[in-house]
Motif scaffolding. Structure first.
Motif, PDB file in Angstrom:
ATOM      1  N   VAL A 322      -7.506  42.872  84.589  1.00  0.00           N
ATOM      2  CA  VAL A 322      -6.309  43.285  85.215  1.00  0.00           C
ATOM      3  C   VAL A 322      -6.028  44.950  84.695  1.00  0.00           C
ATOM      4  O   VAL A 322      -6.146  45.646  84.450  1.00  0.00           O
ATOM      5  CB  VAL A 322      -5.446  42.773  83.832  1.00  0.00           C
ATOM      6  CG1 VAL A 322      -4.396  43.543  83.471  1.00  0.00           C
ATOM      7  CG2 VAL A 322      -5.289  42.049  84.692  1.00  0.00           C
ATOM      8  N   TYR A 323      -6.926  44.864  83.318  1.00  0.00           N
ATOM      9  CA  TYR A 323      -7.280  46.262  82.249  1.00  0.00           C
ATOM     10  C   TYR A 323      -8.550  47.347  82.926  1.00  0.00           C
ATOM     11  O   TYR A 323      -7.549  48.275  82.893  1.00  0.00           O
ATOM     12  CB  TYR A 323      -7.775  46.351  80.551  1.00  0.00           C
ATOM     13  CG  TYR A 323      -5.984  45.495  79.871  1.00  0.00           C
ATOM     14  CD1 TYR A 323      -5.742  46.487  79.595  1.00  0.00           C
ATOM     15  CD2 TYR A 323      -5.833  44.238  79.843  1.00  0.00           C
ATOM     16  CE1 TYR A 323      -4.306  46.137  78.978  1.00  0.00           C
ATOM     17  CE2 TYR A 323      -4.963  44.519  79.443  1.00  0.00           C
ATOM     18  CZ  TYR A 323      -4.006  45.280  78.676  1.00  0.00           C
ATOM     19  OH  TYR A 323      -3.089  44.379  78.106  1.00  0.00           O
ATOM     20  N   LEU A 324      -9.071  47.175  83.693  1.00  0.00           N
ATOM     21  CA  LEU A 324      -9.576  47.983  84.716  1.00  0.00           C
ATOM     22  C   LEU A 324      -9.020  48.599  85.614  1.00  0.00           C
ATOM     23  O   LEU A 324      -9.250  49.654  85.877  1.00  0.00           O
ATOM     24  CB  LEU A 324     -11.642  46.797  85.086  1.00  0.00           C
ATOM     25  CG  LEU A 324     -11.735  45.808  84.314  1.00  0.00           C
ATOM     26  CD1 LEU A 324     -13.404  45.760  84.517  1.00  0.00           C
ATOM     27  CD2 LEU A 324     -13.248  48.093  84.090  1.00  0.00           C
ATOM     28  N   SER A 325      -8.526  47.325  86.416  1.00  0.00           N
ATOM     29  CA  SER A 325      -7.382  47.988  86.953  1.00  0.00           C
ATOM     30  C   SER A 325      -6.111  48.829  86.682  1.00  0.00           C
ATOM     31  O   SER A 325      -6.165  49.737  87.314  1.00  0.00           O
ATOM     32  CB  SER A 325      -7.189  46.548  87.856  1.00  0.00           C
ATOM     33  OG  SER A 325      -6.156  47.092  89.040  1.00  0.00           O
ATOM     34  N   GLU A 405       0.752  41.304  83.811  1.00  0.00           N
ATOM     35  CA  GLU A 405      -0.298  40.506  84.772  1.00  0.00           C
ATOM     36  C   GLU A 405      -0.969  39.361  84.510  1.00  0.00           C
ATOM     37  O   GLU A 405      -1.633  39.190  84.857  1.00  0.00           O
ATOM     38  CB  GLU A 405      -0.658  41.840  85.858  1.00  0.00           C
ATOM     39  CG  GLU A 405      -0.302  42.787  86.170  1.00  0.00           C
ATOM     40  CD  GLU A 405      -1.272  43.947  86.940  1.00  0.00           C
ATOM     41  OE1 GLU A 405      -2.397  44.047  86.636  1.00  0.00           O
ATOM     42  OE2 GLU A 405      -0.340  45.206  87.899  1.00  0.00           O
ATOM     43  N   VAL A 406      -1.474  39.905  82.802  1.00  0.00           N
ATOM     44  CA  VAL A 406      -2.381  38.934  82.247  1.00  0.00           C
ATOM     45  C   VAL A 406      -1.379  37.699  81.698  1.00  0.00           C
ATOM     46  O   VAL A 406      -1.489  36.399  81.769  1.00  0.00           O
ATOM     47  CB  VAL A 406      -2.951  39.634  81.125  1.00  0.00           C
ATOM     48  CG1 VAL A 406      -3.812  38.825  80.240  1.00  0.00           C
ATOM     49  CG2 VAL A 406      -3.582  40.876  81.590  1.00  0.00           C
ATOM     50  N   ALA A 407      -0.163  38.287  81.783  1.00  0.00           N
ATOM     51  CA  ALA A 407       0.191  36.841  81.112  1.00  0.00           C
ATOM     52  C   ALA A 407       0.916  35.877  82.104  1.00  0.00           C
ATOM     53  O   ALA A 407       0.537  34.364  82.126  1.00  0.00           O
ATOM     54  CB  ALA A 407       2.379  37.233  80.095  1.00  0.00           C
ATOM     55  N   ARG A 408       0.676  36.505  83.299  1.00  0.00           N
ATOM     56  CA  ARG A 408       0.879  35.796  84.941  1.00  0.00           C
ATOM     57  C   ARG A 408      -0.054  34.648  85.101  1.00  0.00           C
ATOM     58  O   ARG A 408      -0.158  33.716  85.367  1.00  0.00           O
ATOM     59  CB  ARG A 408       1.473  36.807  85.748  1.00  0.00           C
ATOM     60  CG  ARG A 408       2.804  37.273  85.885  1.00  0.00           C
ATOM     61  CD  ARG A 408       3.634  37.855  87.460  1.00  0.00           C
ATOM     62  NE  ARG A 408       2.894  38.955  87.721  1.00  0.00           N
ATOM     63  CZ  ARG A 408       3.199  40.364  87.415  1.00  0.00           C
ATOM     64  NH1 ARG A 408       4.205  40.710  86.845  1.00  0.00           N
ATOM     65  NH2 ARG A 408       2.275  41.236  88.137  1.00  0.00           N
ATOM     66  N   ALA A 409      -1.523  35.555  84.796  1.00  0.00           N
ATOM     67  CA  ALA A 409      -2.821  35.480  84.897  1.00  0.00           C
ATOM     68  C   ALA A 409      -2.807  33.929  84.055  1.00  0.00           C
ATOM     69  O   ALA A 409      -3.246  33.003  84.183  1.00  0.00           O
ATOM     70  CB  ALA A 409      -4.099  36.139  85.372  1.00  0.00           C
ATOM     71  N   TRP A 410      -2.389  34.482  82.679  1.00  0.00           N
ATOM     72  CA  TRP A 410      -2.687  32.778  81.805  1.00  0.00           C
ATOM     73  C   TRP A 410      -1.598  31.781  82.532  1.00  0.00           C
ATOM     74  O   TRP A 410      -2.260  30.856  82.106  1.00  0.00           O
ATOM     75  CB  TRP A 410      -2.549  33.475  80.337  1.00  0.00           C
ATOM     76  CG  TRP A 410      -4.487  34.605  80.374  1.00  0.00           C
ATOM     77  CD1 TRP A 410      -4.908  35.168  80.739  1.00  0.00           C
ATOM     78  CD2 TRP A 410      -4.853  34.704  78.776  1.00  0.00           C
ATOM     79  NE1 TRP A 410      -6.266  35.710  80.100  1.00  0.00           N
ATOM     80  CE2 TRP A 410      -5.562  35.331  79.207  1.00  0.00           C
ATOM     81  CE3 TRP A 410      -4.478  34.542  77.787  1.00  0.00           C
ATOM     82  CZ2 TRP A 410      -6.139  35.057  77.985  1.00  0.00           C
ATOM     83  CZ3 TRP A 410      -5.087  34.416  76.422  1.00  0.00           C
ATOM     84  CH2 TRP A 410      -5.970  34.992  76.689  1.00  0.00           C
ATOM     85  N   ASP A 411      -0.649  32.003  82.645  1.00  0.00           N
ATOM     86  CA  ASP A 411       0.370  30.998  82.978  1.00  0.00           C
ATOM     87  C   ASP A 411       0.161  30.038  83.580  1.00  0.00           C
ATOM     88  O   ASP A 411       0.794  28.875  83.642  1.00  0.00           O
ATOM     89  CB  ASP A 411       1.701  31.711  83.055  1.00  0.00           C
ATOM     90  CG  ASP A 411       2.937  31.034  82.792  1.00  0.00           C
ATOM     91  OD1 ASP A 411       3.217  30.161  82.156  1.00  0.00           O
ATOM     92  OD2 ASP A 411       3.311  30.782  83.589  1.00  0.00           O
TER      93      ASP A 411
END
Length: 575
Positions: A322-325, A405-411
Motif C-alpha cells: 500500500v505505501y509503495l503504491s 487501504e491498509v485497514a481494509r486489507a488487515w480487516d
C-alpha cells in the motif's frame, strides 16, 4: 502399557546431552512469540503452556533427581471426594472439605517432614509459590509437612479440572503435568462424565502412571459400577491401571473416612513408599511418556510458529504494498502535470502572463511571451504559496487513502482485525500528518530555491540568474518538476503545454539545457526522498504492531534446533 526404554543415570544423561537438550527445548518453547491472533492460536498457546510447564515443572527437575520423593497428584471431577480422600490417607484434616464448590481453592501438598527440603526448594513446580496457609492468590500451593505420611511419597490435592473457575482448571492441568503418579478420583455419579475421560485419554497417550479410585459409591451399586468403570478403562487403553473402591460413608469431624474404607489405597501408597525400585519404575514410565509427548508435540509448535511467520509476512506485505503504491502515486501526481491545475495553474499563468519573468530576458524568450495572454501582475511568492498548498493537500489526501487501504486489507484477516481493534485510528492517517505534509512541501520549496541559488553562483550564469531572481527561478523549477518536462526539447516542449514549456525555456536561457535537466532531476529525487520518509513513518504505525520478523525466524530456528538436539528417547541406549 508399553514399558519405557531405560533412562540413563544422571551422569550419563549429562554426557548424552539429554538434560541440556531438554532444558534448551523448555527455553525455546517458553520464548515462542505466538502473538498474532490467527485461527487456532488459542490451541497453540495452550499447547505451548502445557509443554513449557511440564518440561519446567517436571521433566527437567525429575531427570536431575530420579531418586526424589514420588509426587502423587490427586485429581478428578467436582464433588468426587478428592479432599476427603487426601485427609483419609494422611489421617487428619489437611485439606478443606464441604459442599461449596470449588472446595479446593488452594492446592494442598502433603509430605513427610524428611522430604520438606525437596518440595520447598522449588526444583519441582519452580514457578509456583509455596505458603503455609490457605491463600486466594493464583499460582499458590499450601505446603504441609505431616509425620503420619511416609518418607518417599507426597500427596497433592489438586483443584477440580472441571471447575467453573478457569484459574482452577489451569492449575489442575499444570499439577497433573507435574505428577509422577496421577490418582484419579471419581464417583458413581460422575465416572461417566466426558471431561475426566478426556484427561484420562491424554494421560494414556503420554504413557503416564495412573491409578483410579471409585469413591462415594453405595455398597449396593459398588460391584456393578466398578465393573462398568473397568470396561470403560479398558476401552480407553487403561486396562492395566490400579483400580480401588471406596464405599460411600460419613467422614468424622476431621474429614477422615473410616480406616477400613481407604485401607486398599493407603496400603498401596505405603508399599510404594517402602519400595524404591517400584517408585523408580513409576517415575521412569511417566518420565519416558512425558519426554516423548513433549518432543512430539513440540513439532506442532514448529508448525504454529510457521503460521505466525506467514501471517506476519502477509500483514507486513499488505502495509508495504500500500505505501509503495502511495509513494509511486504521489510522485506520478507530482510530476505528470496533475499539480498544474486549479490554483497552482492560475497563479503560474498570471505570473508568466504578466511579463515580469521575461522583462530581463527579452531577447532569449520573447517568443514565448507572445504566445501567452497578458495577465494581472502576480509575484513569485503567490505562485510559491499555491504550489506549496497544492503539494500539501496532495500528500495529505494520499496518506489518508493509504491508511484506509491498509485497514481494509488487515480487516480481511482475523489477526489484522485484532490488531486494528487494539489501537484506534489506524484507518486514518496519523494525527500529525497534516502538519508534517505541509512542512515537507515548504522544506522542499526551500531546497529547490537552494538548488537554483547554488547553480546561479557559477560565474557564467551569475548575471542572468541575478537578473531573474532566486524566487522566480525556484518557482519556475518547481513548475518544471510538476510538469515533468525536464529534458524535453523542440516539439516535445510544445506538446507539454505552453506554461510549463515557458518555464523550461526561461531556465534554459539562464542555466542551459543540461543544467536544467540536472536541477529538475535533483529536485524530483529530493521530493521523492521526503515523501518516502513520511510514508515510511506512516507505515511504521502498523509495522510496530507486528511481531519482529527477525525474532520470529530466530524463535523458529531455536525451536527446530532444540528438538533436533533431543534424540528420540526410545532410541537411547541403556546404561
Amino acid at each position: 502399557m508399553t514399558e519405557p526404554a531405560a533412562i540413563p543415570q544422571r551422569e550419563a544423561m549429562v554426557e548424552d546431552g539429554l538434560l541440556q537438550g531438554l532444558s534448551g527445548l523448555a527455553a525455546a518453547v517458553v520464548a515462542m512469540p505466538l502473538e498474532l491472533d490467527i485461527p487456532g492460536v488459542e490451541q497453540d498457546r495452550a499447547l505451548q503452556r502445557e509443554i513449557a510447564e511440564q518440561l519446567g515443572d517436571y521433566v527437567v527437575p525429575r531427570l536431575e533427581n530420579l531418586g526424589a520423593p514420588l509426587l502423587v497428584v490427586v485429581g478428578g471431577s467436582t464433588g468426587a471426594g478428592k479432599s476427603t480422600l487426601v485427609n483419609s490417607i494422611v489421617g487428619r484434616r489437611v485439606s478443606a472439605t464441604g459442599v461449596l464448590r470449588p472446595t479446593t481453592r488452594t492446592p494442598v501438598l502433603v509430605h513427610h517432614p524428611a522430604d520438606t527440603e525437596w518440595f520447598r526448594s522449588g526444583r519441582v513446580l519452580p514457578d509456583v509459590v509455596r505458603t503455609g496457609s490457605n491463600s486466594r492468590r493464583a499460582n499458590t500451593i499450601r505446603q504441609v509437612a505431616c509425620s503420619t505420611l511416609w518418607p518417599g511419597v507426597a500427596v497433592l490435592d489438586a483443584p477440580d479440572f472441571d471447575s467453573i473457575d478457569e484459574t482452577n482448571r489451569e492449575m489442575a492441568e499444570q499439577l497433573l503435568g507435574a505428577a509422577d503418579l496421577w490418582l484419579f478420583v471419581t464417583s458413581a455419579a460422575r465416572y461417566a462424565d466426558q471431561v475426566p475421560w478426556d484427561y484420562l485419554r491424554r494421560a494414556a497417550d503420554r504413557n503416564a502412571s495412573i491409578a483410579v479410585v471409585l469413591d462415594r459409591t453405595s455398597p449396593e451399586a459398588l460391584g456393578e459400577v466398578r465393573r462398568h468403570l473397568a470396561r470403560m478403562l479398558s476401552e480407553h487403553g487403561l486396562s492395566d491401571v490400579a483400580l480401588f473402591s471406596v464405599p460411600e460413608s460419613t467422614p468424622d469431624s476431621e474429614g477422615v473416612l473410616p480406616t477400613g474404607d481407604v485401607a486398599q489405597v493407603v496400603s498401596w501408597l505405603r508399599h510404594l513408599a517402602d519400595d524404591e525400585a517400584q517408585r523408580r519404575e513409576i517415575v521412569l514410565r511417566t518420565l519416558q511418556g512425558a519426554i516423548t509427548h513433549d518432543v512430539q508435540e513440540s513439532r506442532q509448535l514448529e508448525s504454529a510458529l510457521t503460521r505466525q511467520v506467514d501471517a506476519a509476512a502477509q500483514l507486513r506485505q499488505d502495509v508495504a504494498s500500500v505505501y509503495l503504491s502511495a509513494h509511486a502515486d504521489l510522485m506520478t501526481a507530482a510530476t505528470d502535470g496533475t499539480m498544474l491545475r486549479g490554483e497552482v495553474l492560475a497563479r503560474w499563468q498570471d505570473f508568466v502572463g504578466s511579463g515580469e519573468i521575461f522583462r530581463k530576458l527579452e531577447r532569449t524568450v520573447g517568443s514565448w511571451r507572445d504566445k501567452l495572454f497578458r495577465r494581472k501582475p502576480t509575484t513569485p511568492e503567490e505562485v510559491e504559496e499555491a504550489a506549496v498548498s497544492g503539494l500539501h493537500l496532495l500528500i495529505l489526501d494520499r496518506a489518508e487513502r493509504a491508511a484506509e487501504e491498509v485497514a481494509r486489507a488487515w480487516d480481511s484477516t482475523q489477526a489484522g482485525r485484532t490488531l486494528l481493534d487494539s489501537q484506534r485510528g489506524l484507518d486514518r492517517a496519523s494525527r500529525d500528518v497534516r502538519v508534517r505534509a505541509e512542512r515537507i512541501a515548504r522544506e522542499w520549496r526551500e531546497a529547490v530555491f537552494e538548488l537554483v541559488a547554488e547553480q546561479g553562483s557559477d560565474k557564467k550564469t551569475k548575471a542572468r540568474a541575478l537578473s531573474l531572481g532566486v524566487n522566480a527561478a525556484g518557482v519556475t523549477l518547481m513548475v518544471v518538476v510538476f510538469a515533468g518536462t525536464a529534458g524535453l526539447t523542440g516539439a516535445e516542449l510544445g506538446i507539454a503545454g505552453g506554461t510549463a514549456a515557458a518555464g523550461q525555456a526561461v531556465l534554459n536561457a539562464v542555466f542551459g539545457d543540461q543544467a536544467v535537466r540536472d536541477l529538475a532531476d535533483q529536485a524530483g529525487k529530493d521530493l521523492a526522498r521526503r515523501l518516502e520518509d513520511l510514508l515510511e513513518s506512516e507505515a511504521e504505525r502498523y509495522l510496530d504492531l507486528l511481531p519482529d520478523d527477525v525474532a520470529l525466524e530466530s524463535a523458529h530456528w531455536q525451536l527446530e534446533a532444540a528438538i533436533a538436539s533431543v534424540a528420540p528417547p526410545r532410541g537411547r541406549r541403556s546404561r
